[in-house]
Scaffold this motif. Structure first.
Motif, PDB file in Angstrom:
ATOM      1  N   VAL A  12       0.844  -1.335   0.200  1.00  0.00           N
ATOM      2  CA  VAL A  12      -0.052   0.030  -0.103  1.00  0.00           C
ATOM      3  C   VAL A  12       0.904   1.144   0.022  1.00  0.00           C
ATOM      4  CG1 VAL A  12      -1.593   1.331   1.392  1.00  0.00           C
ATOM      5  CG2 VAL A  12      -1.991  -1.092   1.075  1.00  0.00           C
ATOM      6  N   ALA A  13       1.957   1.200   0.780  1.00  0.00           N
ATOM      7  CA  ALA A  13       2.734   2.339   0.824  1.00  0.00           C
ATOM      8  C   ALA A  13       3.484   2.625  -0.562  1.00  0.00           C
ATOM      9  CB  ALA A  13       3.877   2.171   1.648  1.00  0.00           C
ATOM     10  N   VAL A  14       3.909   1.653  -1.186  1.00  0.00           N
ATOM     11  CA  VAL A  14       4.545   1.860  -2.560  1.00  0.00           C
ATOM     12  C   VAL A  14       3.318   2.425  -3.532  1.00  0.00           C
ATOM     13  CG1 VAL A  14       5.578   0.381  -4.461  1.00  0.00           C
ATOM     14  CG2 VAL A  14       6.324  -0.073  -2.044  1.00  0.00           C
ATOM     15  N   ILE A  15       2.224   1.800  -3.454  1.00  0.00           N
ATOM     16  CA  ILE A  15       1.222   2.394  -4.392  1.00  0.00           C
ATOM     17  C   ILE A  15       0.908   3.699  -4.249  1.00  0.00           C
ATOM     18  CG2 ILE A  15      -1.228   2.092  -5.127  1.00  0.00           C
ATOM     19  CD1 ILE A  15      -0.862  -0.789  -4.803  1.00  0.00           C
ATOM     20  N   LEU A  16       0.946   4.182  -2.917  1.00  0.00           N
ATOM     21  CA  LEU A  16       0.678   5.442  -2.582  1.00  0.00           C
ATOM     22  C   LEU A  16       1.660   6.589  -2.978  1.00  0.00           C
ATOM     23  CD1 LEU A  16      -1.144   5.091   0.925  1.00  0.00           C
ATOM     24  CD2 LEU A  16      -2.255   5.907  -1.284  1.00  0.00           C
ATOM     25  N   ILE A  17       2.862   6.276  -2.694  1.00  0.00           N
ATOM     26  CA  ILE A  17       4.234   7.025  -2.994  1.00  0.00           C
ATOM     27  C   ILE A  17       4.098   6.995  -4.721  1.00  0.00           C
ATOM     28  CG2 ILE A  17       6.664   7.219  -3.261  1.00  0.00           C
ATOM     29  CD1 ILE A  17       5.194   7.883  -0.415  1.00  0.00           C
ATOM     30  N   ALA A  18       3.767   5.789  -5.391  1.00  0.00           N
ATOM     31  CA  ALA A  18       3.825   6.121  -6.843  1.00  0.00           C
ATOM     32  C   ALA A  18       2.723   6.889  -7.313  1.00  0.00           C
ATOM     33  CB  ALA A  18       3.633   4.810  -7.345  1.00  0.00           C
ATOM     34  N   GLY A  19       1.733   6.779  -6.647  1.00  0.00           N
ATOM     35  CA  GLY A  19       0.492   7.909  -7.069  1.00  0.00           C
ATOM     36  C   GLY A  19       0.884   9.301  -6.554  1.00  0.00           C
ATOM     37  N   LEU A  20       1.351   9.561  -5.589  1.00  0.00           N
ATOM     38  CA  LEU A  20       2.130  10.875  -5.143  1.00  0.00           C
ATOM     39  C   LEU A  20       2.966  11.366  -6.276  1.00  0.00           C
ATOM     40  CD1 LEU A  20       1.688  13.215  -2.906  1.00  0.00           C
ATOM     41  CD2 LEU A  20       3.911  12.086  -1.833  1.00  0.00           C
ATOM     42  N   THR A  21       3.909  10.702  -6.678  1.00  0.00           N
ATOM     43  CA  THR A  21       4.819  10.757  -7.409  1.00  0.00           C
ATOM     44  C   THR A  21       4.118  11.281  -8.846  1.00  0.00           C
ATOM     45  OG1 THR A  21       6.404   9.609  -6.551  1.00  0.00           O
ATOM     46  CG2 THR A  21       6.836  10.114  -8.802  1.00  0.00           C
ATOM     47  N   LEU A  22       3.461  10.521  -9.482  1.00  0.00           N
ATOM     48  CA  LEU A  22       2.753  10.895 -10.757  1.00  0.00           C
ATOM     49  C   LEU A  22       1.964  12.033 -10.525  1.00  0.00           C
ATOM     50  CD1 LEU A  22       1.378   7.326 -11.826  1.00  0.00           C
ATOM     51  CD2 LEU A  22       3.340   8.607 -12.800  1.00  0.00           C
ATOM     52  N   TRP A  23       1.219  12.429  -9.483  1.00  0.00           N
ATOM     53  CA  TRP A  23       0.502  13.506  -9.216  1.00  0.00           C
ATOM     54  C   TRP A  23       1.518  14.908  -9.289  1.00  0.00           C
ATOM     55  CZ3 TRP A  23       0.572  17.003  -5.297  1.00  0.00           C
ATOM     56  CH2 TRP A  23      -0.129  18.220  -5.136  1.00  0.00           C
ATOM     57  N   ALA A  24       2.475  14.739  -8.604  1.00  0.00           N
ATOM     58  CA  ALA A  24       3.521  15.810  -8.392  1.00  0.00           C
ATOM     59  C   ALA A  24       4.080  16.219  -9.854  1.00  0.00           C
ATOM     60  CB  ALA A  24       4.476  15.379  -7.455  1.00  0.00           C
ATOM     61  N   ALA A  25       4.443  15.106 -10.769  1.00  0.00           N
ATOM     62  CA  ALA A  25       4.947  15.333 -11.838  1.00  0.00           C
ATOM     63  C   ALA A  25       4.060  15.898 -12.696  1.00  0.00           C
ATOM     64  CB  ALA A  25       5.451  14.187 -12.490  1.00  0.00           C
ATOM     65  N   SER A  26       2.672  15.415 -12.796  1.00  0.00           N
ATOM     66  CA  SER A  26       1.760  16.112 -13.495  1.00  0.00           C
ATOM     67  C   SER A  26       1.313  17.807 -12.910  1.00  0.00           C
ATOM     68  CB  SER A  26       0.196  15.411 -13.599  1.00  0.00           C
ATOM     69  OG  SER A  26      -0.765  15.917 -13.923  1.00  0.00           O
ATOM     70  N   ALA A  27       1.292  17.867 -11.888  1.00  0.00           N
ATOM     71  CA  ALA A  27       1.120  19.068 -11.459  1.00  0.00           C
ATOM     72  C   ALA A  27       2.235  20.135 -11.645  1.00  0.00           C
ATOM     73  CB  ALA A  27       0.971  19.241  -9.836  1.00  0.00           C
TER      74      ALA A  27
END
Length: 53
Positions: A12-27
């Motif tokens: 769960v932690a890896v999936i959440l950090i991956a999502g946060l990374t994608l969101w930050a890059a998109s932003a």
């Protein structure tokens, strides 16, 4: 030995950090390729380094 709850929490932690990374890059306006190409190169390097001859 890793217990099942610890393992699931790690997933769960890896999936959440991956999502946060994608969101930050998109932003930040980075194209997906700016993350994908270095990730593929790193994965290839790890794969080649881990090969047993």
């Amino acid at each position: 030995m890793m217990t099942l709850p610890h393992f699931l929490l790690l997933i769960v932690a890896v999936i959440l950090i991956a999502g946060l990374t994608l969101w930050a890059a998109s932003a930040a306006g980075l194209p997906l390729a700016a993350l994908a190409i270095p990730a593929l190169i790193a994965a290839a390097a790890v794969h080649l380094a881990a090969r047993v001859h």
